[in-house]
Design an enzyme around this catalytic site. Structure first.
Site, PDB file in Angstrom:
ATOM      1  N   GLY A  12       0.820  -1.211   0.000  1.00 56.02           N
ATOM      2  CA  GLY A  12       0.000   0.000   0.000  1.00 56.02           C
ATOM      3  C   GLY A  12       0.852   1.259   0.000  1.00 56.02           C
ATOM      4  N   THR A 135       4.933   2.269   5.776  1.00 57.55           N
ATOM      5  CA  THR A 135       3.558   1.799   5.926  1.00 57.55           C
ATOM      6  C   THR A 135       2.793   2.761   6.813  1.00 57.55           C
ATOM      7  OG1 THR A 135       2.079   0.043   6.737  1.00 57.55           O
ATOM      8  CG2 THR A 135       4.188   0.251   7.840  1.00 57.55           C
ATOM      9  N   ASP A 137       0.239   1.891   8.472  1.00 63.47           N
ATOM     10  CA  ASP A 137      -0.240   1.115   9.616  1.00 63.47           C
ATOM     11  C   ASP A 137       0.733   1.136  10.795  1.00 63.47           C
ATOM     12  OD1 ASP A 137      -2.496   0.435   8.236  1.00 63.47           O
ATOM     13  OD2 ASP A 137      -1.780  -1.534   7.619  1.00 63.47           O
ATOM     14  N   MET A 182      -8.202   2.693   8.974  1.00 64.73           N
ATOM     15  CA  MET A 182      -7.416   1.572   8.489  1.00 64.73           C
ATOM     16  C   MET A 182      -6.672   0.955   9.676  1.00 64.73           C
ATOM     17  SD  MET A 182      -5.963   3.038   4.863  1.00 64.73           S
ATOM     18  CE  MET A 182      -5.626   1.415   4.200  1.00 64.73           C
ATOM     19  N   GLY A 183      -6.218  -0.266   9.486  1.00 63.82           N
ATOM     20  CA  GLY A 183      -5.540  -0.990  10.562  1.00 63.82           C
ATOM     21  C   GLY A 183      -6.116  -2.387  10.679  1.00 63.82           C
TER      22      GLY A 183
END
Length: 406
Positions: A12, A135, A137, A182-183
């Protein structure tokens, strides 16, 4: 003879991944060890197809623009290669005389970089490889934080604060907002939604992360309690929140090429929980699912994050020129001077579990961030403009007080 440098982007994208790319290119052009500088079109898929991008001719002006461009300019990939395809990749590297590889990505990409290093060693092919972390995340192990997280955290913090003010203004009509961050496996982004909260009344009021088991009944009780106190409730849930058995909350969507759940229309925890709140409490609920907007919004980039990402790229080029290989560049903490000079073996990163949000980064109840998390994450999002709050005064009450004094 000088050998060529190859750069790939995988997984991503982030809003600052191209800052790292620009840093590598600009530094590499000044170092005598490198011949040409090339990019992989869509990760290792580009190697399979023989699609390489010549980066050596980019002007300083183009690199300045690239540094501030979101997305993955080279094109990204999530394709899982088999061993025959990995062998073809090495063949292409030989054909292009690739002596250096900088591979940008997250957990899966570090595994790929390490596997390429293993295959190159088995074939006695001289290839220096460095894994380059990125990232939103922030779940990549063995590093303090990853480039991209600061900007993703800034976005979700602003989204929660600003949409929370909207909800507060509309509380005579709207009752509850559920924002899904997100996550998939970690709560780093969901937790960041609370970074701009200044008082108990400010949004968000409840934050739920995958690391702490979740139940529908507890959510209903929590929402009812906060609504009774404030008249409105702003909830943040990570897309990967789970129950005590480890099952993801909400209806499951389709699977991507790596076997991970994709929450489509009508699925995911926010939509599911909105239905539960409306059904059981009769409250009006809005659902916000920004999804990839949070990792792609250039207007919400953290300048701290972008500067770190660029310096990371410069460090990678220098490390390759100095002979480093088989390592990931490791961030040992936020530093305004030289944050990215430590390294760790790729094999260590590839074999490690993801980095989860520590329990002490949430409060005792597990529904709001702690001061420890605020101290960790707030410097990463950069400066943020404050907002104004107007004090409400009951004029009838003032008139009554004046009459009593008279």
């Amino acid at each position: 003879m000088k050998r060529n440098l190859l750069i790939g982007q995988s997984g991503g994208p982030t809003a600052v991944i191209n800052a790292t790319l620009a840093g590598i290119i600009r530094a590499a052009k000044t170092l005598p060890e490198f011949g040409g500088v090339y990019g992989l079109a869509h990760g290792l898929e580009g190697a399979l197809n023989g699609e390489f991008i010549d980066l050596g001719g980019l002007t300083g002006e183009m690199l300045d623009i690239l540094e501030k461009t979101p997305g993955a300019a080279l094109g990204s990939s999530r394709r899982k290669l088999d061993e025959t395809e990995y062998a073809r990749v090495i063949e292409q590297f030989r054909a292009w005389d690739i002596g250096y590889l900088a591979y940008l990505g997250g957990n899966g990409s570090m595994w790929v970089a390490n596997h390429l290093a293993e295959i190159a060693a088995e074939q006695d092919y001289d290839l220096q490889i460095i894994g380059v972390p990125k990232t939103v995340d922030n779940d990549l192990p063995c590093t303090d934080h990853t480039p991209g997280y600061g900007s993703g955290a800034r976005f979700i913090a602003l989204a929660a604060r600003d949409a929370g003010l909207d909800l507060e203004a509309m509380q005579t009509f709207d009752d509850v907002v559920i924002l899904e961050s997100m996550g998939r496996d970690s709560g780093w982004l969901a937790a960041a939604s609370g970074l701009l909260k200044e008082s108990d009344e400010d949004a968000p009021h409840l934050i739920y992360v995958p690391e702490i088991p979740f139940t529908d009944l507890q959510l209903i009780a929590d929402v009812a309690c906060v609504h009774g106190q404030l008249g409105h409730v702003f909830v943040v849930v990570a897309e990967g929140i789970r129950d005590a058995a480890g099952e993801v909350i909400g209806r499951q969507g389709e699977k991507d090429t790596l076997g991970r759940t994709i929450h489509g229309l009508g699925s995911g925890p926010a939509m599911y929980l909105a239905g539960q709140v409306h059904q059981q409490l009769g409250l009006q609920v809005r659902v916000l699912r920004p999804g990839v907007i949070g990792r792609a919004m250039s207007a919400c980039v953290s300048e701290v994050d972008r500067e770190e990402a660029y310096r990371l790229g410069e460090a990678v080029a220098r490390l390759l020129a100095d002979g480093e290989s088989g390592v990931m560049v490791q961030n040992t903490g936020l530093s305004p001077t030289n944050p990215y000079m430590a390294t760790i073996p790729l094999a260590t990163v590839a074999g490690a579990d993801i980095k989860r949000l520590p329990r002490d980064y949430m409060d005792a109840n597990g529904k709001m961030i702690s001061e420890a998390f605020r101290d960790y994450a707030l410097p990463l999002i950069g400066d943020v403009q404050s907002v104004a709050r107007l004090k409400k005064t009951n004029l009838n009450h003032r008139d009554t007080e004046s009459a009593e004094k008279r």
